[in-house]
Scaffold this motif. Structure first.
Motif, short mmCIF file in Angstrom:
data_model
loop_
_atom_site.label_atom_id
_atom_site.label_comp_id
_atom_site.label_asym_id
_atom_site.label_seq_id
_atom_site.Cartn_x
_atom_site.Cartn_y
_atom_site.Cartn_z
N ILE A 79 -4.44 -34.68 21.76
CA ILE A 79 -4.10 -33.58 20.84
C ILE A 79 -4.91 -32.33 21.18
O ILE A 79 -4.40 -31.21 21.17
CB ILE A 79 -4.36 -34.01 19.38
CG1 ILE A 79 -3.48 -35.19 19.01
CG2 ILE A 79 -4.11 -32.85 18.43
CD1 ILE A 79 -2.00 -34.93 19.05
N THR A 80 -6.18 -32.53 21.54
CA THR A 80 -7.01 -31.39 21.94
C THR A 80 -6.48 -30.75 23.22
O THR A 80 -6.44 -29.51 23.34
CB THR A 80 -8.47 -31.84 22.14
OG1 THR A 80 -8.93 -32.51 20.97
CG2 THR A 80 -9.37 -30.66 22.45
N GLU A 140 -2.21 -22.88 23.63
CA GLU A 140 -2.88 -21.60 23.43
C GLU A 140 -2.89 -20.74 24.69
O GLU A 140 -3.01 -19.52 24.61
CB GLU A 140 -4.33 -21.84 22.95
CG GLU A 140 -4.42 -22.32 21.52
CD GLU A 140 -5.85 -22.54 21.10
OE1 GLU A 140 -6.73 -22.68 21.99
OE2 GLU A 140 -6.12 -22.58 19.88
N ARG A 141 -2.76 -21.38 25.87
CA ARG A 141 -2.91 -20.64 27.13
C ARG A 141 -1.61 -20.50 27.92
O ARG A 141 -1.58 -19.74 28.88
CB ARG A 141 -3.97 -21.32 28.01
CG ARG A 141 -5.38 -21.11 27.49
CD ARG A 141 -6.37 -22.04 28.14
NE ARG A 141 -7.75 -21.67 27.76
CZ ARG A 141 -8.31 -21.98 26.60
NH1 ARG A 141 -7.61 -22.65 25.70
NH2 ARG A 141 -9.55 -21.60 26.32
N ILE A 161 -4.64 -32.50 14.48
CA ILE A 161 -3.17 -32.42 14.44
C ILE A 161 -2.73 -31.23 13.59
O ILE A 161 -1.77 -30.53 13.94
CB ILE A 161 -2.58 -33.74 13.90
CG1 ILE A 161 -2.88 -34.89 14.86
CG2 ILE A 161 -1.09 -33.62 13.68
CD1 ILE A 161 -2.42 -36.25 14.37
N LEU A 162 -3.41 -30.99 12.49
CA LEU A 162 -3.07 -29.84 11.65
C LEU A 162 -3.26 -28.53 12.40
O LEU A 162 -2.45 -27.61 12.29
CB LEU A 162 -3.92 -29.86 10.38
CG LEU A 162 -3.58 -30.94 9.35
CD1 LEU A 162 -4.62 -30.95 8.24
CD2 LEU A 162 -2.20 -30.71 8.77
N ARG A 163 -4.31 -28.43 13.19
CA ARG A 163 -4.52 -27.22 13.98
C ARG A 163 -3.40 -27.04 15.00
O ARG A 163 -2.92 -25.92 15.21
CB ARG A 163 -5.87 -27.30 14.69
CG ARG A 163 -7.07 -27.15 13.76
CD ARG A 163 -8.38 -27.33 14.53
NE ARG A 163 -9.53 -27.12 13.66
CZ ARG A 163 -10.79 -27.36 14.02
NH1 ARG A 163 -11.05 -27.83 15.24
NH2 ARG A 163 -11.78 -27.15 13.18
N GLY A 185 3.93 -24.05 14.82
CA GLY A 185 4.82 -23.48 13.80
C GLY A 185 4.73 -21.99 13.64
O GLY A 185 5.51 -21.39 12.90
N ARG A 186 3.77 -21.35 14.32
CA ARG A 186 3.59 -19.91 14.17
C ARG A 186 4.79 -19.16 14.76
O ARG A 186 5.14 -19.34 15.93
CB ARG A 186 2.30 -19.49 14.86
CG ARG A 186 1.93 -18.03 14.68
CD ARG A 186 0.66 -17.73 15.46
NE ARG A 186 -0.45 -18.57 15.01
CZ ARG A 186 -1.51 -18.87 15.75
NH1 ARG A 186 -1.59 -18.42 16.99
NH2 ARG A 186 -2.47 -19.64 15.27
N ASN A 187 5.42 -18.35 13.92
CA ASN A 187 6.57 -17.52 14.33
C ASN A 187 7.72 -18.35 14.89
O ASN A 187 8.48 -17.90 15.76
CB ASN A 187 6.14 -16.47 15.37
CG ASN A 187 5.07 -15.54 14.86
OD1 ASN A 187 5.06 -15.20 13.68
ND2 ASN A 187 4.16 -15.14 15.72
#
Length: 763
Positions: free
Chosen positions: A207-208, A215-216, A261-263, A269-271
């Protein structure tokens, strides 16, 4: 010579200390100089051993050098020895060599590039312990060049049968992505398979890794959005059925994995509406509230505090979901920790609504009886506000308010007395019930000043109903006139009574003079005693009442009649009730009449200036051309409207702003109406908002109930509160405000003075 050198090396080797002995000798050094001497001597032995190239004891010498390095002494001369040990086929050498590489080497030194081939060979050996050492070193010290060279080997290890190797390979991949983001495509395929893992460490690392990839890399973000249902399923399993008992912490299954997992879901889910809808139902209904509800059952106080704070933030957006944990929240009220009980109190008050107001109020009243003194004010004010907003019946509202006044009367808000008298005055069917309850409460305890004030007011207004003895809603109560008078005299004489309380009691005695059927001599004697009281206001009131007895006894019944019923909520009705109350208590001058036949009533304006024949008549009206016709026809004379008073901003902090607007009713020049308007432009609601005000003693202040205790975020509907200030002397107005509220989970209290009020507010 050669044999002599060999002897010297043997002596040096024999005098070198073991690691345990070196540690003991360093610890026994009493001064820093002694410690340096021991370390310098041992470092000399270590250098000599490195020069001799002793392969059997190299790892022991390097272990001692690493300990010296940990103490802060230079150990750079051991870097090349680390490379030799890593290249050794013995596991004991590799273990110390890799440890030394992680401590002594970094990207700024070229020597670290020399271990790339050794790491590559060790990764392909197939020995789990050696692979683990190589992966740990690569994830700790690997440069961008090393990551590019070894990415393929690490990618192969991600799918190894051994969970031990897979976990370390995942963590190494995280380091590689952070160093070289363009390697993302290599690790995309294995991540999809690793999501089916059942090993806690591997899944957490996966997950990490996915989070770093998303993110990248936009391509990775698009790729992993397809796996949102699988992530939601994993999270639901953790929350509902538990995942792994060995990783359960205080009853919460895999809290670190849940948070990770929430992160990741937040990023996915962003945008993106589709992904947000997939996870929204679970996150809103199951996760947030249920997890926090479980935290409330935790034995750790810090965890319970975090849960209460989070639920307090969530209650505004999902009130019904938080309601499921109401019993647990109520239990937290009895926590010995003050911060926990305060947060539980704030959340309990936020959970009160029309359906649970009876049960919640009962719980809060039980807490009020035993809560610490610093929480009594908040608890009492919260109960009164909740009762005012959600009272099912007027009788329940009166009973609830009376119980609060009896328990913590000295801690209630300033407007509690005015609100209760207004409530009782507007409930005609409950006048007899209220006066009996208040009389019984007053007979038991006269220390709670707000309770005494309300009781004195109610006895003065409805004392005749108290003496009738007919009330079906209460137990039979036989009260004699002498008992009522004795109780009010006891209030007047008590050292606990405030000047305002004595004023209420004196006015109650005066009103009873028109409601009782006995002789009024006792009342006249009590009133006359206070004609020489040191308190100026009480003295003035007693002198006026004495004059009313002596000169205007025929008008006493009309002046002291009952206040008419008041409809709560109407500003005009409120103003009329206030004017009637002021007239009844003779604390304000009577209005100037326009009929000359009422000259006797005008004498009330001059009670202190001798006989009635010397009374001054009002000055003649201004003989304007239209004035005579207007008065002749008895038409209303509308004066020109006064100029509007400018508004004033008095407070602003983190988006919360407080503005004052002013109105002076034309018919009452000594009255000033101030509307306090609170607006919130921040991103979070301001909850439990309470505004309190104070004025100098020469003024009279009445605070009306606010429109609400929550100021919505993003410029929502403002919260307003009305302040009525009576300024009989027209003195310059000074105002002191105290604001208490919760914003972004923090409790805030602000106290400040307002000295720049417009001149039009008091002149």
């Amino acid at each position: 010579m050669r044999s002599g050198g060999l002897v010297l090396r043997m002596v040096a080797s024999s005098s070198s200390l073991k690691l345990q002995d070196l540690i003991q000798e360093i610890r026994e050094a009493k001064t820093q100089a002694q410690e340096r001497e021991v370390i310098q001597k041992e470092c000399a032995h270590i250098r000599a051993s490195f020069r001799d190239g002793d392969p059997l004891h190299r790892h022991r010498q390097l272990a001692k050098l690493l300990y010296v390095h940990m103490l802060g002494y230079p150990a750079h001369f051991g870097q090349m020895e680390c490379l030799k040990l890593i290249a050794s086929p013995r596991f004991t050498d590799k273990r110390v060599g890799y440890l030394g590489a992680m401590l002594l080497l970094d990207e700024r030194q070229d020597a670290h590039l020399l271990i790339t081939n050794s790491i590559k060979n060790d990764l392909s050996q197939g020995i789990q312990a050696v692979q683990g050492l190589a992966l740990c070193t690569l994830s700790a010290t690997g440069s961008a060049e090393m990551c590019r060279d070894l990415a393929t080997e690490v990618e192969k290890l991600l799918l190894q049968p051994s969970a031990y190797v897979r976990k370390k390979a995942v963590l190494t991949a995280v380091h590689m992505i952070r160093k070289v983001p363009e390697l993302s495509n290599i690790f995309l395929p294995p991540c999809a398979q690793l999501l089916h893992e059942h090993h806690h460490g591997v899944l957490l690392g996966t997950i990490t890794l996915i989070t770093e990839l998303c993110e990248r890399s936009p391509a990775a973000l698009k790729h992993f959005r397809k796996m949102v249902p699988q992530l939601v399923h994993i999270l639901r399993t953790l929350v509902t059925t538990g995942y792994s008992t060995e990783h359960s912490i205080s009853g919460v299954s895999d809290p670190f994995l849940q948070v990770q997992i929430l992160r990741l879901l937040r990023i996915l889910g962003r945008n993106h509406e589709e992904s947000s809808e997939t996870m929204n139902d679970l996150l809103a209904q199951v996760l947030a509230v249920n997890i926090l509800g479980r935290f409330l059952l935790n034995s750790d106080r810090n965890i319970r505090y975090v849960a209460l704070t989070s639920l307090l933030r969530l209650v505004q957006s999902d009130h019904s979901a938080v309601q499921r944990h109401r019993p647990t929240v109520v239990e937290c009220l009895r926590e010995p920790d003050g911060s926990l009980s305060r947060r539980a109190l704030e959340l309990s008050l936020a959970l009160v609504n029309s359906s649970n107001v009876r049960a919640m109020t009962q719980e809060l009243q039980g807490f009020l009886e035993s809560c610490p003194p610093d929480l009594q004010a908040d608890c009492a004010s919260g109960i009164l506000l909740a009762a005012e907003r959600f009272a099912p019946t007027k009788r329940w509202h009166i009973d609830t308010t009376l119980r609060v006044l009896m328990t913590a009367g000295t801690h209630v808000r300033d407007d509690a007395v005015a609100n209760l008298t207004q409530l009782i005055g507007g409930a005609q069917e409950l006048h007899a019930y209220s006066v009996r309850r208040l009389y019984s409460a007053l007979a038991e305890d006269i220390s709670q000043q707000p309770l005494v004030q309300v009781a004195a007011w109610c006895i003065g207004e409805y004392g005749d109903l108290l003496l009738e003895g007919s009330c079906e809603e209460t137990e039979p109560l036989q009260v004699e006139e002498e008992e009522v008078l004795a109780l009010l005299e006891r209030v007047l004489q008590s050292h606990m009574s405030l000047p305002a309380t004595r004023g209420y009691a004196l006015t109650a005695l005066m009103k009873l003079s028109t409601r009782l059927h006995g002789d009024n001599n006792r009342i006249r004697q009590v009133v006359s005693v206070y004609g020489s009281c040191l308190d100026v206001e009480l003295q003035q009131r007693a002198v006026e009442y004495n004059t009313l007895f002596r000169k205007y006894d025929h008008m006493r019944a009309a002046i002291l009649e009952k206040i008419p019923l008041v409809e709560r909520g109407g500003s005009q009705a409120d103003e009329e009730a206030k004017e009637s109350k002021e007239t009844a208590q003779l604390s304000e001058a009577a209005p100037v009449p326009t009929e000359p036949q009422a000259s006797k009533l005008l004498d009330l304006l001059d009670l202190l200036d001798g006989p009635s024949g010397d009374a001054q008549h009002p000055p003649p009206l201004d003989p304007t051309p239209g004035g005579a016709l207007i008065h002749l026809l008895n038409l209303p004379c509308a004066p020109p409207p006064p100029a509007p008073i400018p508004n004033l901003k008095v407070f602003e902090r983190e988006g919360l702003q407080l503005n004052l607007s002013f109105v002076r009713p034309p018919g009452t020049p000594t009255l000033l109406l101030i509307t306090v308007t609170a607006t919130n432009t921040s991103g979070g609601d301001v909850t439990h908002f309470i505004c309190q005000a104070a004025v100098p003693k020469s003024f009279q202040l009445q605070l009306q109930a606010p429109s609400g205790d929550t100021v919505p975020a993003q410029g929502g509907l403002p919260t307003t509160q009305l302040l009525r200030i009576l300024n009989p002397k027209k003195a310059p107005l000074r105002l002191k405000l105290r604001l208490t509220y919760n914003h972004f989970g923090q409790s805030v209290q602000e106290i400040f003075e307002v000295n720049n009020l417009p001149v039009e507010t008091w002149q």
